[in-house]
Write a protein that holds these residues in place. Structure first.
Motif, PDB file in Angstrom:
ATOM      1  N   ALA A   2      61.080  23.157  20.785  1.00 60.13           N
ATOM      2  CA  ALA A   2      60.432  22.939  22.022  1.00 60.13           C
ATOM      3  C   ALA A   2      59.077  21.624  21.936  1.00 60.13           C
ATOM      4  CB  ALA A   2      58.766  24.197  22.009  1.00 60.13           C
ATOM      5  N   ALA A  17      59.191  18.694  24.216  1.00 55.95           N
ATOM      6  CA  ALA A  17      58.826  18.219  25.317  1.00 55.95           C
ATOM      7  C   ALA A  17      59.777  18.104  26.326  1.00 55.95           C
ATOM      8  CB  ALA A  17      57.799  17.465  25.854  1.00 55.95           C
ATOM      9  N   MET A  55      56.290  35.988  38.399  1.00 53.96           N
ATOM     10  CA  MET A  55      56.019  34.572  37.888  1.00 53.96           C
ATOM     11  C   MET A  55      54.669  34.831  37.045  1.00 53.96           C
ATOM     12  SD  MET A  55      57.441  32.111  37.798  1.00 53.96           S
ATOM     13  CE  MET A  55      59.412  31.666  38.064  1.00 53.96           C
ATOM     14  N   ILE A  56      53.280  36.434  37.399  1.00 55.89           N
ATOM     15  CA  ILE A  56      52.414  36.606  36.351  1.00 55.89           C
ATOM     16  C   ILE A  56      53.452  36.692  35.706  1.00 55.89           C
ATOM     17  CG2 ILE A  56      51.128  38.253  36.324  1.00 55.89           C
ATOM     18  CD1 ILE A  56      51.303  38.544  39.652  1.00 55.89           C
ATOM     19  N   PHE A 114      50.694  38.539  31.118  1.00 49.92           N
ATOM     20  CA  PHE A 114      50.758  37.922  33.073  1.00 49.92           C
ATOM     21  C   PHE A 114      50.964  36.583  31.689  1.00 49.92           C
ATOM     22  CE2 PHE A 114      46.294  40.718  32.734  1.00 49.92           C
ATOM     23  CZ  PHE A 114      47.259  42.341  33.463  1.00 49.92           C
ATOM     24  N   GLY A 148      55.801  27.841  35.685  1.00 54.86           N
ATOM     25  CA  GLY A 148      56.158  29.199  37.515  1.00 54.86           C
ATOM     26  C   GLY A 148      54.539  29.724  37.651  1.00 54.86           C
ATOM     27  N   GLY A 156      50.389  34.500  36.408  1.00 52.73           N
ATOM     28  CA  GLY A 156      50.267  33.886  35.879  1.00 52.73           C
ATOM     29  C   GLY A 156      51.178  33.012  35.105  1.00 52.73           C
ATOM     30  N   ALA A 157      49.624  31.598  35.165  1.00 52.80           N
ATOM     31  CA  ALA A 157      49.906  30.214  35.000  1.00 52.80           C
ATOM     32  C   ALA A 157      48.313  30.193  33.948  1.00 52.80           C
ATOM     33  CB  ALA A 157      49.626  29.998  35.997  1.00 52.80           C
ATOM     34  N   ARG A 213      48.153  30.772  31.240  1.00 47.41           N
ATOM     35  CA  ARG A 213      48.292  30.063  29.579  1.00 47.41           C
ATOM     36  C   ARG A 213      48.711  28.727  29.705  1.00 47.41           C
ATOM     37  NH1 ARG A 213      53.368  30.283  27.667  1.00 47.41           N
ATOM     38  NH2 ARG A 213      54.524  30.733  29.323  1.00 47.41           N
ATOM     39  N   VAL A 214      49.030  28.269  30.322  1.00 49.58           N
ATOM     40  CA  VAL A 214      49.716  26.578  30.707  1.00 49.58           C
ATOM     41  C   VAL A 214      48.369  26.040  31.021  1.00 49.58           C
ATOM     42  CG1 VAL A 214      51.694  27.436  29.946  1.00 49.58           C
ATOM     43  CG2 VAL A 214      51.048  26.909  31.909  1.00 49.58           C
ATOM     44  N   ILE A 258      51.552  18.197  28.802  1.00 48.30           N
ATOM     45  CA  ILE A 258      52.429  18.586  28.628  1.00 48.30           C
ATOM     46  C   ILE A 258      53.738  19.487  27.844  1.00 48.30           C
ATOM     47  CG2 ILE A 258      53.380  16.228  28.361  1.00 48.30           C
ATOM     48  CD1 ILE A 258      55.506  18.120  30.510  1.00 48.30           C
ATOM     49  N   GLU A 259      53.341  18.325  26.488  1.00 51.99           N
ATOM     50  CA  GLU A 259      53.679  19.420  25.178  1.00 51.99           C
ATOM     51  C   GLU A 259      53.287  20.656  25.159  1.00 51.99           C
ATOM     52  OE1 GLU A 259      52.155  16.562  24.900  1.00 51.99           O
ATOM     53  OE2 GLU A 259      53.548  14.856  24.124  1.00 51.99           O
ATOM     54  N   VAL A 286      52.667  22.661  27.217  1.00 51.49           N
ATOM     55  CA  VAL A 286      52.825  23.119  28.949  1.00 51.49           C
ATOM     56  C   VAL A 286      54.248  24.376  28.080  1.00 51.49           C
ATOM     57  CG1 VAL A 286      53.720  23.236  31.164  1.00 51.49           C
ATOM     58  CG2 VAL A 286      52.020  22.053  30.256  1.00 51.49           C
ATOM     59  N   PHE A 287      55.017  23.291  27.522  1.00 54.37           N
ATOM     60  CA  PHE A 287      55.900  23.142  26.512  1.00 54.37           C
ATOM     61  C   PHE A 287      56.150  24.360  25.810  1.00 54.37           C
ATOM     62  CE2 PHE A 287      58.118  19.539  28.931  1.00 54.37           C
ATOM     63  CZ  PHE A 287      59.957  19.784  29.244  1.00 54.37           C
ATOM     64  N   SER A 288      55.348  24.081  24.933  1.00 56.74           N
ATOM     65  CA  SER A 288      55.648  24.911  23.866  1.00 56.74           C
ATOM     66  C   SER A 288      54.870  26.188  24.028  1.00 56.74           C
ATOM     67  CB  SER A 288      54.242  24.376  22.752  1.00 56.74           C
ATOM     68  OG  SER A 288      54.962  24.770  22.263  1.00 56.74           O
ATOM     69  N   VAL A 289      55.021  27.789  23.690  1.00 58.36           N
ATOM     70  CA  VAL A 289      55.231  28.764  24.270  1.00 58.36           C
ATOM     71  C   VAL A 289      54.339  29.508  22.692  1.00 58.36           C
ATOM     72  CG1 VAL A 289      57.795  30.365  23.249  1.00 58.36           C
ATOM     73  CG2 VAL A 289      55.793  30.991  24.642  1.00 58.36           C
ATOM     74  N   HIS A 290      55.050  29.318  21.424  1.00 60.38           N
ATOM     75  CA  HIS A 290      54.265  29.347  20.250  1.00 60.38           C
ATOM     76  C   HIS A 290      52.762  29.345  20.773  1.00 60.38           C
ATOM     77  CE1 HIS A 290      58.149  27.990  19.632  1.00 60.38           C
ATOM     78  NE2 HIS A 290      58.256  28.893  19.109  1.00 60.38           N
ATOM     79  N   SER A 348      50.491  29.934  22.539  1.00 56.80           N
ATOM     80  CA  SER A 348      49.991  30.129  23.399  1.00 56.80           C
ATOM     81  C   SER A 348      49.562  31.133  24.331  1.00 56.80           C
ATOM     82  CB  SER A 348      50.405  29.584  24.619  1.00 56.80           C
ATOM     83  OG  SER A 348      51.762  30.150  24.879  1.00 56.80           O
ATOM     84  N   ARG A 349      48.448  31.455  24.683  1.00 60.62           N
ATOM     85  CA  ARG A 349      47.626  32.260  24.804  1.00 60.62           C
ATOM     86  C   ARG A 349      46.589  32.142  25.802  1.00 60.62           C
ATOM     87  NH1 ARG A 349      49.557  35.080  22.747  1.00 60.62           N
ATOM     88  NH2 ARG A 349      50.000  35.688  21.067  1.00 60.62           N
ATOM     89  N   LEU A 350      46.755  33.310  26.761  1.00 60.12           N
ATOM     90  CA  LEU A 350      44.927  33.058  28.314  1.00 60.12           C
ATOM     91  C   LEU A 350      43.794  33.135  27.128  1.00 60.12           C
ATOM     92  CD1 LEU A 350      45.796  36.524  29.659  1.00 60.12           C
ATOM     93  CD2 LEU A 350      47.081  34.306  30.573  1.00 60.12           C
TER      94      LEU A 350
END
Lengths: 742, 674
Positions: A331, A334, A427-428, A442, A451, B101-102, B104-105, B110-111, B113-117, B119-121
Motif C-alpha cells: 500500500a 500509493a 460506501m459507508i 463504517f 469512496g 464512510g469516508a 477513515r481517510v 495520499i499515502e 489514503v492508500f494505506s488501510v493498515h 487507519s481509524r476513525l
C-alpha cells in the motif's frame, strides 16, 4: 482454437506485443540523478491526482463524483501501469489491458495519432463490466507514442435489460448492455459526434452519460498536456527513465516482501447464490495463490463453469486479485503498482465464472462477482501472510465484503423526466477484523479508499424518495470474533412525491458468504425487504417517522436473490442493509472487557454479549460459561482420527494466527499445533484441519442472525468449525454446501 | 488612534500596533497555554512598552483591537472541548458517527489514503451515546412532513442533558437549511446550555457536514465564549475576533466555529491589505515556516474562499479563506527512498525540537534548513540576527551522510533538497491557480515566514511567478498579527436556492434581495457601524454536478442572461471547450452574500534605508556553484543586484544571479528578474 484474444476469450497480452511498425514508440531512457528523478516522479503522481480531482468536479453521476467509482492512470508507451489514483482499485489493470489491445489491434486501422482518444467498455478486452467505460489517450512527443493517460468511469446506465445496467436476468451477453470494443471517439482532438451519439443512444439517461463522458475527455486532456509539458522541460528520455524506475521500484518492493514468505499454496473458496433471476443455485469460486521464490502464481481452478450473469472475464479476475494484493502487501507505493504486477502470474482456467469465455454475461459483476473475487483473493492472501515473517504477516487486512450491497431504483420525476437512482450508500462500508485488531465501523472499503456515501439530503434532492432512517447496524453474531468486524448500515425509504418507483437492483442474500479468518464468525448477509400497502404515510401524518421495519403494517414481499424488478407503489416501503464485516478468531476468545465496552458504546446489544460471546455478569461467570460452551462444541464434534499429541510445555510455539501455531525445530517448521491447547494437528507439510475436531451444523442454526427461509440457498448451507481437540476453540471455519434437507 | 492585532500561536503570541501614520511596532511573548488571557495581557503590555505608554493608555488609544485565537482549534485537536449532545431527525442520529464512510481517510495525505493498515476513525466529538432523535421531518422542498412536538422533544433533550452532564447541544435536523422552523423552535426551548442550530451555523445541503459544523460549534463554543468574555472584561475594550473567512467580528457576534483554523487567515488578510496598497491584484501569499508551507490566493483583489474544511478527519462546510498547506518547511527531513534510489523531502519534519541538525539540539537528520546552511544561504553566525548561532558542521555532516548514499556531493545534495522542497511548494501554488483557470504567471508572490524569503526565488520560478514581494520589507512572522489588526469586519450569509436556467428574472431578483437583506440584518445585529459593502456570488454548476461550483458575481438588479453568459465563460476558461457540456441545465444552487465594513488601516510610507556596505560571504548558488556574494545586514538602500543575501531580523532574502531587489515606496522589498 480459442485464444486469449479479447474476442472469444478475455484478452491476455503475450510476452511481446504485436504492434505495427508504422507506429513509432518512444522507448528511450536517460540517466536521471536522484533529484531530477524525484522532481519528475512527484510531478507525474500529482498529474494523476489532479486528473482524478478534475473528473470528480465535472462529473454528474453520484456514482462517479461521490462514490468515486472511477480511476485515472498513467501508463507507459506499451500500456504498463505507472500510477493509479486512490479511487476504485479493481480497475488496476483494466486500462493496461485495453491499451495493449488497442496497440495490437488499432495501430494500423484507424491508427493511433496525437489528440486521439479511444473508448471501450468491452469486458473481453479489459473492463470488469460494461458500465465501466475506459477512455484512453495516447501521449505523443514528436511523432513517437510516448505514454498513455487513461481513465475508467462507471456510467449510470449504458443499456441492457435492467435499469442501471446490472442485468441480473441475463443468461448471456446479448441481454447485457452492449459491449463496444475500442473505438476512436476523439480523433486528432475532435470528438466524433456520430460515435458519441451511438454510445449515448444505448443509455436510459443519455444526458448524464454525456456529461460524464465529456468530464472523462476533459480530464484526460488536462493530464496529457501536463505530461507533454514535463517531457518538454526535462526531456522525454528522462521522464521515461523515471517511469521505468518507478516500475522497477514497485517490483523490488514486492519481491522483498515475498522473500519473507515461505513457498507454498493457499486456497480459499466463496459462493454466490442465484446465477440469474429465478435461480436458487449456489456456485463456487476458488482462488489459489502459489508462492515460489519471489513470484506469485494465481489460478482459479475449482471455480464452477460459467453460467448466468455471475461471470467476469480475465480482466475482472486479475483486477480483483491485484487490488487485494496491493492493498495489503504494497500500500505504501500509493498507486505506483505496475512493478508489483510483474511478479504476479495468472494461470486462469477459462470457461469459468471467474474467467468466462464469450458470450457469457458479466454486467452485474460490479456489485457481485468483482467483490466476491476481491474478498476471495484477500482471504487467500491473508492465509499466505499468516505464514510470513512477522513484519509481513502484519500486513494482512482481512477479507473484503463479498458483495457490494447496492440499490438501484428507477422511475420518473414528477415532471415526467426519467431517472436511474444508483444508491451507493454502502460506501459507508465496514472493514473486516484482522490479526491487528477489530475492523473499522463504517470504515469504507479498502479497495476504493476515497469512496464516499451520499448524504441523505443529496439522495432526496436528486430523486423522489424519503429516507425514514439510515443508521448503524447492530453488532452481534455477524462479524463476531476474537477481534470483531466493523459495523455497516441499514436504511429504509418510501417513494415521495411520485406514484411509485421500481427497484431494479437490490441484494438479498439468504446466507453470509465470507467467513472470518481463523475461526472468526462470518460477516452479515445483505438484506433487501419490501412491504406493500404499508402504513408509513398515515403514520407520518400522525406525527411519527416509523423506525422499526417489523412494526410497519403491510404485506412483506418474498424477495429473492437476484430477483426481478419490483414495482413499488406510493404505499410501499423498503429497507436494505450493508453488512457487518467478518470477524477474526474465535468469538469465545474475545476479551470480555472489550465485549462490555462494545455494549456500553451501543455497538453490541446487551443480549448478544452472552449469546455470541459467552460473556455474563458476575465474577468467574464468563469463564464458566465459556468452558461449558467449548465442552459442548467438542461433545458434538467429530474428533480427529487419532487422539492428539500435545506439545511439551518447554517447546516454544510460533503463533501464525488466532489459535494456529507451528512447532519449530532449529528454525524449521515441524508441525502445526494449537496455541492454547498445544495439540499437535498435522506435520508441517500437511493439512492442519486433519488434526482438528470438526463440528458441522446447518449455518442457519448457528445464530438467529443467519436464519434463512426454507427453500432458499441459505437453508442448505452448513457451517463447519475446525476445533482444537483439547480446548474446543476454533482454529478455522468454513461454509460448505450441504445436501438436500441439511 | 491605534490599530492593534494580537495573534496567539502555538509558541509565541505576536502583537502589532499600527499608528495613524501606518507605522507599526511589534512585540512577541511566549504563549501561555494554561492562561491565554494572561498571555494576551503580557503581549499587550510589552507592546505598550515599545510605544512608550502604559497598558491602559495603549488600550484607550486603540480604536480597533483585533484578536486571533487558537482556543477553538486546540480544543478540537486536543479533545478538550465541551460535553456535547446531538439532536437529530428521527432515523438519522448516526450520520455523525458513520461519517459517510469516508472518515477513515478524510484529510489524510495520499499515502495515508492508500494505506488501510492502522487507519481509524477519529475520536468522537460528542459524548458517546448522547444523541436524541426527535420525531419530526421536513422534505427536500422544505415542506413539513411530520410536525415537531417541541414539548415532548425538549423533555427528552433535558433528560439527556442531565444524564450525560452536557454543557452544550448541537441541533442538526434534515433539511433545516430549507426550513429552519423546527430547529428554531428547539433552540428557543432548550435552556441552560450552549445551543447551536445547524441552520444558523452552516445552512448548506448535506446533513453530515452540517452536523459536524454544528457539533464543532457547540464543542468549542462554551470555552471560546467564556474566554472572549473574560478577555474583554479584563481589557475593558471591545474585541474584534478573527474568523477563518478572513474577516473580524465583534466578540459577541463571532461564531465559535469561525475561529477554528483561523490562524492562517490572518497572514493572507495582511497580504490582501498590503497588496491593495502596493497595487497588486493577483497575489499568491506564501508562508514557509518550520513544518509547513501555506498558500492562499488573492484574485482580482479578493482573497479566495474554500467551501470545506477538514479538522482531524471531520469535514464541514463554511466559507473560509482557501489556505492550503503542504509539509514543506525549514524542518522538513530529507531522506532516500530505498526502492527507487530517489531523494525525498518530507513529509516528516524535525520541527523545532529537536529541529534541524544545525540547531545542535540532538537532531541528526538533514533538513531543508541544514541544506540552506550547507549552501551558505543561511549563515550560521547571523541566523535570527545572531540570536541563535547554528552549527554548520552538524549541517554538513547530516547532509553529507545523505550525499554519500546518493553518490552526490554535499552541495549537490543540499541544492537537490531545496529543489524538491521548492517543487512541493510550487505544486500547491500551481494547483491552486490552474484549478481556478488563472495563470500563475499573472501573479505576484508574497513571501513571508522564517523560511519564505530565502526560498522564494526558487519556488516562485518553479511555479511560473515572475515577481516576489517581501511584504512590509521584513517578511516578519508578525504578518498574521498585522492581518488581524487590519482585517475588515466581514460576514457571510448563504442561502440554498435552486434556480434553473434560463433564469426567471423575478425569482432571481427575489433570491438576491433575500440573501442581501439577511446579511445586512445580521451585520446590523452585531452593532458594527459604518458603510457596509455588499458583494453577492451565485454558486453555480450544471444541475446534478454536486461536487462542483463556480462563484459568479451577481449584483442587483440581477440579469439572468448575463449570469448565464458569465457562467459559460468561466466554465470554458477553466475546463476548455471539451469540458463545456451544455447537455444539462445550468443551475444556481445557492447564493452567498458577503458584507464588509472596511477597517481602513493606514499604510506607512517609511523613509528609505540608507545605503549600506555589504559584507562578503561564499554562497553555493544552485546551478552556479560557490560564488563570492554580497551580504547586507538589514534592508539595503537602493537596488541590490544578485547574487546577494539580505539578512533581516527574522529571515534572509536570497537574491540569485541576475535578479534585483529593491525597496518599493511603501517599504516592501521587490525581487525581480530571478
Amino acid at each position: 482454437m480459442t485464444t486469449w484474444d479479447g474476442v472469444q476469450r478475455g484478452y491476455i497480452p503475450g510476452e511481446t506485443l504485436r504492434i505495427p511498425d508504422t507506429l513509432k514508440l518512444h522507448t528511450g531512457a536517460s540517466d536521471v540523478d536522484p533529484v531530477t528523478f524525484e522532481v519528475i516522479r512527484y510531478s507525474l503522481m500529482n498529474t494523476n491526482l489532479e486528473h482524478g480531482q478534475t473528473i470528480q468536479r465535472l462529473a454528474v453521476s453520484p456514482v462517479t463524483m461521490i462514490t468515486r467509482d472511477f480511476q485515472p492512470s498513467i501508463l507507459t508507451e506499451s500500456g504498463d501501469l505507472v500510477f493509479l489514483g486512490p479511487y476504485l482499485q479493481y480497475f488496476s489493470n483494466a486500462q493496461a489491458l485495453t491499451i495493449k489491445w488497442i496497440l495490437e489491434n488499432r495501430g494500423e486501422d484507424p491508427g493511433i495519432e496525437p489528440g486521439d482518444m479511444f473508448v471501450s467498455n468491452d469486458p473481453y478486452v479489459g473492463t470488469p463490466h460494461q458500465p465501466d467505460t475506459i477512455v484512453a489517450a495516447p501521449v505523443f512527443v514528436g511523432d513517437r507514442l510516448f505514454c498513455w493517460v487513461a481513465n475508467v468511469l462507471h456510467h449510470a446506465d449504458v443499456g441492457g435489460t435492467v435499469m442501471g445496467s446490472f442485468c441480473v436476468d441475463a443468461t448471456d451477453i446479448f441481454s447485457d448492455p452492449p459491449a463496444f470494443p475500442p473505438f476512436k471517439l476523439v480523433s486528432r482532438g475532435e470528438v466524433r459526434q456520430d460515435l458519441e451519439q451511438m454510445f449515448l443512444r444505448q443509455s436510459r439517461v443519455p444526458t448524464n452519460v454525456h456529461m460524464d463522458m465529456r468530464a472523462a475527455i476533459s480530464a484526460n486532456r488536462m493530464a496529457v498536456g501536463r505530461i507533454v509539458a514535463l517531457a518538454d522541460r526535462y526531456g522525454a528520455d528522462a521522464v521515461k527513465a523515471v517511469m521505468n524506475r518507478v516500475l522497477d521500484a514497485g517490483e523490488r518492493t514486492v519481491a522483498e516482501r515475498l522473500s519473507k514468505i515461505p513457498d507454498g499454496r493457499w486456497s480459499h473458496r466463496l459462493y454466490a447464490e442465484a446465477a440469474h433471476t429465478g435461480d436458487t443455485g449456489v456456485y463456487t469460486y476458488q482462488v489459489t495463490v502459489r508462492k515460489e521464490g519471489e513470484h506469485l502464481f494465481v489460478d482459479n481452478a475449482g471455480t464452477d463453469p460459467q453460467t448466468g450473469s455471475i461471470n467476469v472475464t480475465y480482466a475482472g479476475f486479475s483486477g480483483a486479485f491485484l487490488a487485494a494484493l496491493t492493498a495489503s502487501l504494497t500500500a505504501e507505493l500509493a498507486g505506483a503498482y505496475g512493478g508489483v504486477y510483474r511478479r504476479v502470474h495468472f494461470e486462469p482456467v477459462p470457461g469459468t465464472l471467474s474467467c468466462a469465455d464469450f458470450p457469457a454475461a458479466v454486467s452485474p459483476s460490479g456489485i457481485y462477482t468483482m467483490e466476491t473475487l476481491i474478498s476471495l483473493s484477500s482471504a487467500a492472501i491473508g492465509k499466505m501472510l499468516a505464514c510470513a515473517e512477522p513484519e509481513v504477516a502484519a500486513l494482512a487486512i482481512g477479507p473484503a465484503h463479498p458483495v457490494f450491497y447496492g440499490f438501484i431504483a428507477g422511475g420518473a420525476h414528477p415532471t415526467g423526466e426519467p431517472f436511474v437512482a444508483t444508491n451507493a450508500d454502502n460506501m459507508i462500508g465496514s472493514l473486516a477484523a484482522s490479526p491487528a485488531g477489530d475492523g473499522v465501523d463504517f470504515g469504507g472499503h479498502f479497495w476504493i479508499p476515497e469512496g464516499t456515501a451520499s448524504n441523505v439530503e443529496e439522495l432526496e434532492l436528486l430523486w423522489p424518495m424519503l429516507l425514514l432512517y439510515r443508521r448503524a447496524l447492530a453488532g452481534g453474531a455477524a462479524g463476531a470474533g476474537r477481534f470483531r468486524g466493523g459495523r455497516g448500515f441499514v436504511e429504509a425509504g418510501i417513494p415521495w412525491t411520485v406514484p411509485g418507483l421500481a427497484a431494479a437492483l437490490y441484494v438479498d442474500e439468504s446466507f453470509p458468504k465470507a467467513v472470518g479468518p481463523f475461526g472468526g464468525n462470518p460477516g452479515g448477509a445483505g438484506h433487501f425487504r419490501l412491504k406493500h400497502g404499508a402504513d408509513v404515510v398515515a403514520r407520518l401524518a400522525r406525527g411519527e417517522v416509523p423506525q422499526d421495519f417489523d412494526a410497519i403494517a403491510g404485506a412483506e414481499a418474498e424477495v429473492e436473490a437476484k430477483g426481478p424488478m419490483l414495482m413499488m407503489g406510493a404505499d410501499a416501503v423498503w429497507e436494505w442493509t450493508g453488512a457487518n464485516a467478518p470477524g477474526f478468531g474465535d468469538p469465545l476468545a474475545r476479551d470480555p472487557d472489550q465485549v462490555a465496552a462494545d455494549v456500553a458504546a451501543g455497538a453490541l446489544p446487551a443480549g448478544a454479549a452472552e449469546r455470541v460471546y459467552g460473556v455474563v455478569p458476575g465474577a468467574g461467570a464468563t469463564r464458566t460459561q465459556r468452558a461449558e460452551r467449548l465442552a459442548a462444541r467438542l461433545a458434538g464434534a467429530v474428533p480427529p482420527a487419532a487422539a492428539p499429541a500435545t506439545v511439551p510445555a518447554d517447546v516454544p510455539l510460533r503463533v501464525l494466527a488466532g489459535e494456529l501455531a507451528v512447532v519449530e525445530r532449529e528454525g524449521h517448521p515441524e508441525a502445526f499445533a494449537t496455541v492454547t491447547g498445544r495439540a499437535v494437528l498435522a506435520p508441517a507439510g500437511g493439512n492442519f484441519k486433519d488434526g482438528c475436531a470438526v463440528l458441522e451444523r446447518p449455518l442457519r442454526t448457528v445464530d438467529p442472525e443467519f436464519a434463512a427461509r426454507e427453500g432458499r440457498a441459505g437453508s442448505l448451507m452448513r457451517y463447519r468449525e475446525y476445533l482444537c481437540p483439547v480446548t474446543g476453540l476454533r482454529v478455522d471455519s468454513d461454509i460448505v454446501i450441504g445436501g438436500a434437507g441439511a | 488612534m491605534y490599530y492593534v492585532g494580537v495573534d496567539i500561536g502555538g509558541t509565541f503570541t505576536d502583537c502589532v500596533l499600527v499608528d495613524q501614520q501606518g507605522n507599526h511596532r511589534t512585540a512577541k511573548v511566549l504563549s501561555t497555554r494554561d492562561d491565554p488571557v494572561a498571555g494576551v495581557v503580557a503581549g499587550l503590555s510589552r507592546l505598550a512598552e515599545t510605544a512608550g505608554v502604559d497598558l491602559p493608555t495603549l488600550l484607550q488609544r486603540t480604536e480597533r483591537l483585533g484578536h486571533g485565537t487558537t482556543i477553538g482549534t486546540n480544543a478540537v485537536l486536543e479533545r478538550r472541548g465541551a460535553r456535547v449532545g446531538l439532536v437529530a431527525t428521527a432515523g438519522h442520529g448516526d450520520a455523525l458517527a458513520m461519517m459517510r464512510g469516508a472518515g477513515r481517510v478524510a484529510g489524510r495525505s495520499i499515502e495515508g489514503v492508500f494505506s488501510v493498515h492502522g487507519s481509524r476513525l477519529p475520536a468522537p466529538l460528542i459524548v458517546p451515546g448522547a444523541v436524541v432523535e426527535v420525531q419530526e421531518r421536513i422534505d427536500a422542498s422544505g415542506e413539513v412532513v411530520v410536525e415537531l412536538d417541541t414539548g415532548a422533544a425538549v423533555e427528552r433533550i433535558d433528560r439527556m442533558i442531565a444524564e450525560c452532564r452536557l454543557d452544550s447541544i448541537a441541533i442538526a435536523l434534515l433539511w433545516s437549511f430549507a426550513n429552519p422552523a423546527h430547529e428554531k423552535a428547539l433552540a428557543a426551548a432548550i435552556t441552560g446550555v450552549f445551543v447551536s442550530p445547524s441552520s444558523e451555523v452552516s445552512p448548506r445541503l448535506g446533513e453530515y457536514e452540517r452536523t459536524v459544523a454544528t457539533v464543532l460549534n457547540s464543542y468549542v463554543g462554551p470555552a471560546s465564549s467564556r474566554y472572549l468574555r473574560e478577555l474583554e472584561t479584563r481589557l475593558a475594550t471591545p474585541l474584534l475576533v478573527m474568523q477563518s473567512n478572513g474577516g473580524v467580528l465583534p466578540a459577541s457576534s463571532a461564531t465559535p466555529l469561525g475561529t477554528i483554523d483561523s490562524g492562517p487567515a490572518g497572514g493572507l488578510i495582511g497580504v490582501a491589505t498590503l497588496a491593495g496598497a502596493y497595487g497588486h491584484d493577483h497575489v499568491a501569499a506564501t508562508d514557509m515556516g518550520g513544518t509547513s508551507f501555506d498558500v492562499g490566493l488573492v484574485v482580482g483583489g479578493k482573497p479566495v474562499l474554500a467551501e470545506e474544511n477538514v479538522i482531524d478527519q471531520y469535514t464541514y462546510r463554511l466559507p473560509r479563506l482557501d489556505v492550503r498547506s503542504v509539509a514543506a518547511g525549514g524542518g522538513s527531513i530529507a531522506w532516500v527512498d530505498e526502492a527507487t534510489g530517489g531523494l525525498r523531502v518530507g513529509p516528516a519534519s524535525a520541527g523545532s525540537d529537536p529541529g534541524p541538525a544545525c540547531y545542535g539540539r540532538g537532531g541528526l537528520e538533514p533538513t531543508v534548513t541544514d541544506a540552506d546552511v550547507v549552501l551558505g544561504l543561511v549563515r550560521a553566525h547571523t541566523f535570527l540576527d545572531g540570536r541563535m548561532p547554528l552549527d554548520r558542521d552538524a549541517a554538513v555532516a547530516a547532509v553529507g551522510r545523505l550525499a554519500g548514499r546518493l553518490r552526490l556531493t554535499v552541495e549537490e545534495t543540499a541544492a537537490g533538497i531545496l529543489r524538491i522542497n521548492n517543487l512541493h511548494a510550487a505544486t500547491v501554488i500551481r494547483q491552486q491557480t490552474l484549478e481556478r483557470g488563472v495563470d500563475p504567471r499573472d501573479f505576484v508572490l508574497y513571501a513571508y515566514g522564517g523560511a519564505g524569503p530565502v526560498h522564494a526565488f526558487g519556488y516562485a520560478a518553479e511555479s511560473g511567478v515572475r515577481e516576489v514581494v517581501i511584504p512590509l520589507g521584513n517578511g516578519a512572522s508578525t504578518l498574521s498579527a498585522y492581518g488581524i489588526a487590519s482585517g475588515d469586519v466581514v460576514l457571510y450569509h448563504e442561502l440554498e436556492r435552486s434556480l434553473l436556467a434560463p433564469f426567471d428574472g423575478a425569482a432571481l431578483a427575489t433570491a438576491v434581495a433575500e440573501v442581501r437583506d439577511a446579511a445586512l440584518a445580521e451585520l446590523a445585529a452585531t452593532g458594527v457601524t459604518g458603510e457596509p459593502r455588499v458583494e453577492i456570488d451565485a454558486l453555480m454548476r450544471y444541475r446534478e454536478q454536486l461536487m462542483h461550483r463556480l462563484e459568479i458575481p451577481v449584483s442587483p438588479p440581477a440579469d439572468g442572461a448575463a449570469l448565464l453568459a458569465a457562467f459559460d465563460g468561466e466554465y470554458q476558461r477553466r475546463y476548455g471547450e471539451g469540458g463545456t457540456a451544455l447537455f444539462e441545465a445550468v443551475e444556481v444552487f445557492a447564493l452567498r452574500a458577503r458584507v464588509s465594513v472596511p477597517a481602513g488601516i493606514p499604510i506607512a510610507r517609511p523613509a528609505p534605508a540608507a545605503p549600506a556596505e555589504p559584507e562578503q560571504s561564499d554562497v553555493y548558488w544552485p546551478g552556479r556553484g560557490w560564488t563570492r556574494t554580497d551580504v547586507y545586514r538589514g534592508a539595503p538602500g537602493g537596488t541590490v543586484t544578485g547574487p546577494a543575501l539580505v539578512e533581516l531580523p527574522h529571515t534572509t532574502v536570497a537574491v540569485p544571479h541576475g535578479a534585483s531587489l529593491a525597496a518599493g515606496p511603501l517599504g516592501e522589498l521587490r525581487l525581480e528578474e530571478f
